[in-house]
Design a protein around this motif. Sequence first.
Motif, PDB file in Angstrom:
ATOM      1  N   MET A   1       0.810  -1.223   0.000  1.00 53.04           N
ATOM      2  CA  MET A   1       0.000   0.000   0.000  1.00 53.04           C
ATOM      3  C   MET A   1       0.845   1.276   0.000  1.00 53.04           C
ATOM      4  N   TYR A   2       2.114   1.158   0.391  1.00 53.70           N
ATOM      5  CA  TYR A   2       2.982   2.339   0.437  1.00 53.70           C
ATOM      6  C   TYR A   2       3.815   2.500  -0.831  1.00 53.70           C
ATOM      7  N   TYR A   3       3.636   1.567  -1.786  1.00 58.72           N
ATOM      8  CA  TYR A   3       4.387   1.662  -3.035  1.00 58.72           C
ATOM      9  C   TYR A   3       3.660   2.578  -4.019  1.00 58.72           C
ATOM     10  N   PHE A   4       4.407   3.401  -4.719  1.00 53.40           N
ATOM     11  CA  PHE A   4       3.825   4.281  -5.730  1.00 53.40           C
ATOM     12  C   PHE A   4       4.440   3.956  -7.091  1.00 53.40           C
ATOM     13  N   SER A   5       3.601   3.601  -8.051  1.00 50.61           N
ATOM     14  CA  SER A   5       4.080   3.267  -9.392  1.00 50.61           C
ATOM     15  C   SER A   5       4.629   4.501 -10.092  1.00 50.61           C
ATOM     16  N   ALA A   6       5.506   4.249 -11.069  1.00 46.35           N
ATOM     17  CA  ALA A   6       5.989   5.331 -11.922  1.00 46.35           C
ATOM     18  C   ALA A   6       4.814   5.908 -12.708  1.00 46.35           C
ATOM     19  N   GLU A   7       4.969   7.132 -13.171  1.00 51.67           N
ATOM     20  CA  GLU A   7       3.886   7.752 -13.938  1.00 51.67           C
ATOM     21  C   GLU A   7       3.554   6.934 -15.180  1.00 51.67           C
ATOM     22  N   HIS A   8       4.589   6.339 -15.779  1.00 49.72           N
ATOM     23  CA  HIS A   8       4.405   5.489 -16.961  1.00 49.72           C
ATOM     24  C   HIS A   8       5.121   4.160 -16.701  1.00 49.72           C
ATOM     25  N   PRO A   9       4.470   3.215 -16.008  1.00 48.51           N
ATOM     26  CA  PRO A   9       5.118   1.935 -15.692  1.00 48.51           C
ATOM     27  C   PRO A   9       5.589   1.231 -16.961  1.00 48.51           C
ATOM     28  N   PRO A  10       6.857   0.817 -17.031  1.00 53.90           N
ATOM     29  CA  PRO A  10       7.398   0.207 -18.250  1.00 53.90           C
ATOM     30  C   PRO A  10       6.761  -1.137 -18.568  1.00 53.90           C
ATOM     31  N   LEU A  11       6.794  -1.502 -19.830  1.00 49.76           N
ATOM     32  CA  LEU A  11       6.233  -2.778 -20.266  1.00 49.76           C
ATOM     33  C   LEU A  11       7.064  -3.950 -19.758  1.00 49.76           C
ATOM     34  N   THR A  12       6.382  -5.049 -19.452  1.00 50.37           N
ATOM     35  CA  THR A  12       7.074  -6.297 -19.167  1.00 50.37           C
ATOM     36  C   THR A  12       7.484  -6.934 -20.493  1.00 50.37           C
ATOM     37  N   GLU A  13       8.369  -7.930 -20.430  1.00 49.66           N
ATOM     38  CA  GLU A  13       8.782  -8.631 -21.646  1.00 49.66           C
ATOM     39  C   GLU A  13       7.598  -9.279 -22.369  1.00 49.66           C
ATOM     40  N   PRO A  14       6.689  -9.984 -21.665  1.00 43.59           N
ATOM     41  CA  PRO A  14       5.548 -10.577 -22.372  1.00 43.59           C
ATOM     42  C   PRO A  14       4.650  -9.531 -23.044  1.00 43.59           C
ATOM     43  N   ALA A  15       4.466  -8.373 -22.398  1.00 40.89           N
ATOM     44  CA  ALA A  15       3.637  -7.320 -22.992  1.00 40.89           C
ATOM     45  C   ALA A  15       4.286  -6.783 -24.262  1.00 40.89           C
ATOM     46  N   LEU A  16       5.598  -6.566 -24.210  1.00 41.38           N
ATOM     47  CA  LEU A  16       6.314  -6.100 -25.390  1.00 41.38           C
ATOM     48  C   LEU A  16       6.256  -7.157 -26.494  1.00 41.38           C
ATOM     49  N   ALA A  17       6.397  -8.435 -26.105  1.00 47.63           N
ATOM     50  CA  ALA A  17       6.330  -9.531 -27.086  1.00 47.63           C
ATOM     51  C   ALA A  17       4.948  -9.588 -27.741  1.00 47.63           C
ATOM     52  N   ALA A  18       3.895  -9.311 -26.970  1.00 44.91           N
ATOM     53  CA  ALA A  18       2.532  -9.316 -27.513  1.00 44.91           C
ATOM     54  C   ALA A  18       2.369  -8.217 -28.576  1.00 44.91           C
ATOM     55  N   LEU A  19       2.942  -7.040 -28.316  1.00 52.09           N
ATOM     56  CA  LEU A  19       2.864  -5.945 -29.286  1.00 52.09           C
ATOM     57  C   LEU A  19       3.670  -6.285 -30.538  1.00 52.09           C
ATOM     58  N   GLN A  20       4.835  -6.899 -30.342  1.00 48.63           N
ATOM     59  CA  GLN A  20       5.653  -7.291 -31.492  1.00 48.63           C
ATOM     60  C   GLN A  20       4.942  -8.377 -32.318  1.00 48.63           C
ATOM     61  N   TRP A  21       4.258  -9.296 -31.634  1.00 44.43           N
ATOM     62  CA  TRP A  21       3.501 -10.337 -32.334  1.00 44.43           C
ATOM     63  C   TRP A  21       2.405  -9.693 -33.180  1.00 44.43           C
ATOM     64  N   ALA A  22       1.731  -8.698 -32.624  1.00 43.44           N
ATOM     65  CA  ALA A  22       0.663  -8.005 -33.355  1.00 43.44           C
ATOM     66  C   ALA A  22       1.201  -7.366 -34.633  1.00 43.44           C
ATOM     67  N   ILE A  23       2.383  -6.764 -34.528  1.00 37.14           N
ATOM     68  CA  ILE A  23       2.999  -6.142 -35.699  1.00 37.14           C
ATOM     69  C   ILE A  23       3.328  -7.198 -36.753  1.00 37.14           C
ATOM     70  N   ALA A  24       3.941  -8.307 -36.308  1.00 35.35           N
ATOM     71  CA  ALA A  24       4.328  -9.384 -37.233  1.00 35.35           C
ATOM     72  C   ALA A  24       3.099 -10.009 -37.905  1.00 35.35           C
ATOM     73  N   LYS A  25       2.029 -10.216 -37.137  1.00 33.12           N
ATOM     74  CA  LYS A  25       0.809 -10.820 -37.679  1.00 33.12           C
ATOM     75  C   LYS A  25       0.151  -9.888 -38.694  1.00 33.12           C
ATOM     76  N   HIS A  26       0.148  -8.605 -38.385  1.00 35.78           N
ATOM     77  CA  HIS A  26      -0.407  -7.598 -39.293  1.00 35.78           C
ATOM     78  C   HIS A  26       0.304  -7.683 -40.648  1.00 35.78           C
ATOM     79  N   LYS A  27       1.635  -7.814 -40.592  1.00 34.24           N
ATOM     80  CA  LYS A  27       2.434  -7.906 -41.813  1.00 34.24           C
ATOM     81  C   LYS A  27       2.173  -9.236 -42.527  1.00 34.24           C
ATOM     82  N   GLU A  28       2.093 -10.317 -41.753  1.00 38.09           N
ATOM     83  CA  GLU A  28       1.864 -11.650 -42.327  1.00 38.09           C
ATOM     84  C   GLU A  28       0.533 -11.723 -43.068  1.00 38.09           C
ATOM     85  N   LEU A  29      -0.489 -11.061 -42.506  1.00 41.30           N
ATOM     86  CA  LEU A  29      -1.811 -11.075 -43.123  1.00 41.30           C
ATOM     87  C   LEU A  29      -1.898 -10.144 -44.333  1.00 41.30           C
ATOM     88  N   GLY A  30      -0.863  -9.330 -44.511  1.00 40.46           N
ATOM     89  CA  GLY A  30      -0.848  -8.406 -45.644  1.00 40.46           C
ATOM     90  C   GLY A  30      -1.907  -7.330 -45.536  1.00 40.46           C
TER      91      GLY A  30
END
Length: 222
Positions: free
Chosen positions: A145-174
Amino acid sequence: MAAVSQLSLIASPCAKCAVAVRCDDAARSTVSIASSFTPSRFAGATSSSSYGGNTKLSVAMRAVKSQAVVTCSLPHAWSARAIKTFGMAELEARKLKYPTTGTEALLMGMLTEGTNYGARFMRANGIKLMDLRVKTVELLGKADMYYFSAEHPPLTEPALAALQWAIAKHKELGRSGEISTALILLGIWEQRESAGHKLLSQLGFNDALASQLTSDLAAVPA
């Protein structure tokens, strides 16, 4: 006039990337954000933001394991709703006092934004925001309860991987045009060990629904 968005990835040798997002709306207003990225769920983050009348939205993450960055720039267009989803995901992470923005926060961001296709698809299949929040705390635990998150909490590796997958799939689908939240939702589902995948599974999402969403992509708006 619809917002125009731009996402660029600069890959590092260990495939952990720097990400930049740019958003210009009809009024050409801009917002600029920068935050450091670390793979650890509980690693600290530094961030800065500035808001002005002529605006540029950018999110930057750097890899911890390697300081070297390959000069590979891949611009991609994200829908206005996808960009708003990312902003809402950061807000959800801060509400729960989490140090990072994970796949679970991206899901909550979609449902908080509410009007995007990913959110509508989840709601149509019984996945609601409040249920997701409760399950998230059960899975990941309650923050100090005493912890305060950063104003913009950084992405985790899985979250970044999900965004990269979306980009790759978009390209794959043409597909032309912008990358929608439907692809982000599918990207989260593809990260089998991520919190987002586990939560979707608990709430009734499955491979059959993922296949249905994939087959519907031709008609999917932002």
